[in-house]
Write an enzyme that holds these catalytic residues in place. Structure first.
Site, PDB file in Angstrom:
ATOM      1  N   GLY A   1       2.868 -14.300   4.754  1.00  0.00           N
ATOM      2  CA  GLY A   1       2.001 -13.832   5.834  1.00  0.00           C
ATOM      3  C   GLY A   1       2.728 -13.733   7.166  1.00  0.00           C
ATOM      4  O   GLY A   1       3.811 -14.295   7.358  1.00  0.00           O
ATOM      5  N   THR A   2       2.081 -13.042   8.103  1.00  0.00           N
ATOM      6  CA  THR A   2       2.704 -12.804   9.407  1.00  0.00           C
ATOM      7  C   THR A   2       2.887 -14.107  10.198  1.00  0.00           C
ATOM      8  O   THR A   2       3.853 -14.253  10.942  1.00  0.00           O
ATOM      9  CB  THR A   2       1.881 -11.801  10.232  1.00  0.00           C
ATOM     10  OG1 THR A   2       0.500 -12.193  10.191  1.00  0.00           O
ATOM     11  CG2 THR A   2       1.992 -10.394   9.681  1.00  0.00           C
TER      12      THR A   2
ATOM     13  N   GLN B   1      12.958 -14.357   5.660  1.00  0.00           N
ATOM     14  CA  GLN B   1      11.731 -14.994   5.148  1.00  0.00           C
ATOM     15  C   GLN B   1      11.761 -14.748   3.639  1.00  0.00           C
ATOM     16  O   GLN B   1      11.448 -13.651   3.183  1.00  0.00           O
ATOM     17  CB  GLN B   1      10.507 -14.337   5.791  1.00  0.00           C
ATOM     18  CG  GLN B   1       9.186 -14.958   5.379  1.00  0.00           C
ATOM     19  CD  GLN B   1       7.990 -14.080   5.780  1.00  0.00           C
ATOM     20  OE1 GLN B   1       8.098 -12.879   6.002  1.00  0.00           O
ATOM     21  NE2 GLN B   1       6.817 -14.696   5.850  1.00  0.00           N
TER      22      GLN B   1
ATOM     23  N   GLY C   1      -7.247  -5.935  11.832  1.00  0.00           N
ATOM     24  CA  GLY C   1      -7.866  -7.155  12.335  1.00  0.00           C
ATOM     25  C   GLY C   1      -8.804  -6.791  13.477  1.00  0.00           C
ATOM     26  O   GLY C   1      -8.466  -5.979  14.332  1.00  0.00           O
TER      27      GLY C   1
ATOM     28  N   ARG D   1       0.809  -1.223   0.000  1.00  0.00           N
ATOM     29  CA  ARG D   1       0.000   0.000   0.000  1.00  0.00           C
ATOM     30  C   ARG D   1       0.840   1.270   0.000  1.00  0.00           C
ATOM     31  O   ARG D   1       0.320   2.369  -0.101  1.00  0.00           O
ATOM     32  CB  ARG D   1      -0.963  -0.017   1.207  1.00  0.00           C
ATOM     33  CG  ARG D   1      -2.107  -1.002   1.033  1.00  0.00           C
ATOM     34  CD  ARG D   1      -2.838  -1.272   2.352  1.00  0.00           C
ATOM     35  NE  ARG D   1      -2.143  -2.277   3.180  1.00  0.00           N
ATOM     36  CZ  ARG D   1      -2.540  -2.646   4.404  1.00  0.00           C
ATOM     37  NH1 ARG D   1      -3.598  -2.088   4.947  1.00  0.00           N
ATOM     38  NH2 ARG D   1      -1.881  -3.570   5.085  1.00  0.00           N
TER      39      ARG D   1
ATOM     40  N   ASN E   1      40.634  20.326  -5.912  1.00  0.00           N
ATOM     41  CA  ASN E   1      41.132  19.219  -5.081  1.00  0.00           C
ATOM     42  C   ASN E   1      41.148  17.885  -5.813  1.00  0.00           C
ATOM     43  O   ASN E   1      41.690  16.920  -5.307  1.00  0.00           O
ATOM     44  CB  ASN E   1      40.285  19.096  -3.805  1.00  0.00           C
ATOM     45  CG  ASN E   1      38.812  18.858  -4.098  1.00  0.00           C
ATOM     46  OD1 ASN E   1      38.315  19.282  -5.139  1.00  0.00           O
ATOM     47  ND2 ASN E   1      38.133  18.176  -3.214  1.00  0.00           N
ATOM     48  N   TYR E   2      40.571  17.833  -6.991  1.00  0.00           N
ATOM     49  CA  TYR E   2      40.372  16.544  -7.657  1.00  0.00           C
ATOM     50  C   TYR E   2      41.034  16.568  -9.030  1.00  0.00           C
ATOM     51  O   TYR E   2      40.768  17.460  -9.841  1.00  0.00           O
ATOM     52  CB  TYR E   2      38.867  16.303  -7.777  1.00  0.00           C
ATOM     53  CG  TYR E   2      38.467  14.964  -8.335  1.00  0.00           C
ATOM     54  CD1 TYR E   2      39.000  13.792  -7.814  1.00  0.00           C
ATOM     55  CD2 TYR E   2      37.544  14.867  -9.372  1.00  0.00           C
ATOM     56  CE1 TYR E   2      38.625  12.561  -8.312  1.00  0.00           C
ATOM     57  CE2 TYR E   2      37.155  13.634  -9.869  1.00  0.00           C
ATOM     58  CZ  TYR E   2      37.692  12.485  -9.344  1.00  0.00           C
ATOM     59  OH  TYR E   2      37.317  11.268  -9.831  1.00  0.00           O
TER      60      TYR E   2
END
Ligand code: UD1
Ligand code: CA
Length: 454
Positions: free
Chosen positions: A80-81, A75, A143, A17, A390-391
């Site tokens: 699912g939980t 997992q 739930g 979601r 610097n580079y």
């Protein structure tokens, strides 16, 4: 501290979601990943006994929490939980815990106090399976808790049937559980995915435990907003706003002046001393500290910085991993990158970028410059348009500028190079050789004035 209680955070889900490829638990709230809040809440309760199930974006989650390395269980398929719990179970058993406190990884506002209250009640009644519930006007996708004479159970929103379960009461499952390993272990193989979601639900354990004659308990926390889940962008922002208000309120209590407080976004690890002034809108995150008397104007973005007492950050600055000494003045429109260190009373003005450089006491770099890999001595003046080159395309090189040196405007300092104490560099120079102490260097084409053609 709860001896014998291990903790398990469920953090493997994709967060469909959220509509994002990034793992949901790494989405940030006030600059910190959601999962960090859950780990922080668990730390005082079960130190060194926290585990987490990871799956979607597992390697990114592991990288974000290197200290947790021991505790991760993978997992590989998110079924699912309940399945997540099954995957982690052997690790929990092997650690010899008596109970496991399971927490959904997407309840970032949960606190150690809330979890301790839940644990105390669940342990006091010697529950085999306990879970926290809260009351909502609209149970939405949560739930739902069904308290039947035969015992309590949780019915997922998709499977809820008013004919069968009666009208929903608004009591919902908050996604926090306490399970007794010895008695719940035998129930795990009984989980089925013959539901609307085609998933194995941890929530089915409540009904299964009741049927098996075990002790179940719903610990009702009333209307506690800290237990709301974060599943969508809207919910994420709501949780963030909730937390933000609490943090700003806490700062007021400590004696910090927060102007335009509704637009001050300050992370949970930011420490602001009494007597500092911070103005919204602003974003200040990470491990940042702000000393007393410091003034941070609006429209700044700051992360992981130390701002010492009485320094001043003017509007529209971007500061990350920098240290700003006492009495320094930065901005407007300045950028301090990681490793920028400004010692006492240094001054960095508009459109100046500083990276991995020390500006010692009283240095002035007022306008339009880039200072990278530089050490600038006390009292030196950096003219507008000074660039440390610097580079070289492969490596970074250092520029050393001595005390009280004066770098004229529009100068390129080609590193590695050293400018001596009190040396002066003429405007428009390209400096490729060291300049000794007290000398003046001019490295530019000579001006010739020619007669114009008539
Ligand atoms: C879940 C509960 C619901 C409760 C709500 C509270 C279930 C079946 N439902 O619903 O009763 O009201 O939390 O916020 O548990 N996860 C995994 N592996 C998986 C699936 C999920 O680790 O295979 C993790 C997710 O990363 C997340 C947590 O478990 O952190 C919960 O999953 P989620 O899909 O958000 O469950 P909800 O639908 O919110
Ligand atoms: Ca959720």
């Amino acid at each position: 501290m709860f001896d014998g209680v291990g903790a398990l955070v469920l953090a493997a889900g994709k967060g469909t979601r959220m509509h994002s490829e990034a793992p949901k638990v790494l989405r940030t709230i006030l600059g910190e990943p959601m999962l960090a809040y859950v780990f922080d809440a668990l730390r005082p309760l079960c130190p060194d006994r926290a585990h987490a199930v990871v799956g979607h974006g597992a390697s990114a989650v592991r990288r974000a929490f290197p200290d947790m390395a021991e505790g991760f269980v993978e997992q590989t398929e998110q079924l699912g939980t309940g399945h997540a719990l099954q995957v982690a179970w052997p690790a929990l058993v092997s650690r010899g815990y008596e109970h496991v406190l399971v927490v959904n990884g997407d309840v970032p506002l949960v606190t150690a106090d809330i979890l301790a209250g839940f644990l105390s009640e669940a342990l006091a009644v010697q529950a085999d399976v306990a879970f926290a519930s809260i009351e909502l006007d609209d149970p939405g996708a949560y739930g739902r808790v069904v308290r039947a004479p035969s015992g309590v159970c949780i019915v997922e929103a998709k499977d809820y049937d008013t004919m069968r379960h009666g009208p929903a009461t608004g009591e919902i499952n908050a996604g926090i559980y306490l399970l007794r390993l010895a008695t719940v272990g035998p129930l795990l193989p009984l989980l089925r995915n013959d539901n609307r979601g085609r998933e194995f639900y941890i929530t089915d354990l409540v009904g299964l435990a009741g049927k098996a004659g075990l002790r179940t308990r719903a610990v009702n926390r009333g209307r506690d907003g800290a237990l709301l889940g974060v599943n969508s962008p809207r919910e994420l922002v709501a949780a963030e706003e909730n937390l933000r208000r609490g943090i700003v309120d806490g700062l007021f209590d400590q004696g910090v002046l927060v102007r335009c407080p509704d637009q001050a976004r300050i992370g949970p690890r930011v420490a602001v001393a009494a007597g500092a002034v911070v103005a919204g809108p602003c974003e200040i995150y990470g491990d940042t500290s702000i000393g007393t008397g410091a003034r941070v104007a609006s429209q700044v973005w700051i992360r992981d910085c130390g701002l010492d007492e009485n320094c001043e950050i003017l509007p529209f600055c971007h500061l990350e991993g920098a240290r700003v000494g006492p009495g320094c003045k930065v901005g407007p429109f300045a950028r301090l990158r990681p490793g920028a260190v400004l010692e006492q009373e240094a001054r960095v003005g508009n459109f100046v970028e500083v990276k991995k450089s020390v500006l010692r006491r009283g240095v002035k770099a007022g306008h339009l410059s880039y200072l990278g890999d530089a050490d600038v001595g006390a009292g030196a003046n950096i003219g507008a348009g000074t660039i440390t080159c610097n580079y070289d395309g492969k490596n970074k090189h250092a520029t050393i500028i001595g005390e009280e040196a004066f770098i004229g405007s529009n100068t390129a300092l080609v590193a590695p190079v050293t400018i001596g104490r009190k040396a002066l560099v003429g405007a428009g120079s390209v400096i490729t050789h060291d300049v000794p102490e007290g000398m003046m260097a001019v490295g530019r084409g000579r001006q010739t004035n020619l007669r114009r053609k008539p």
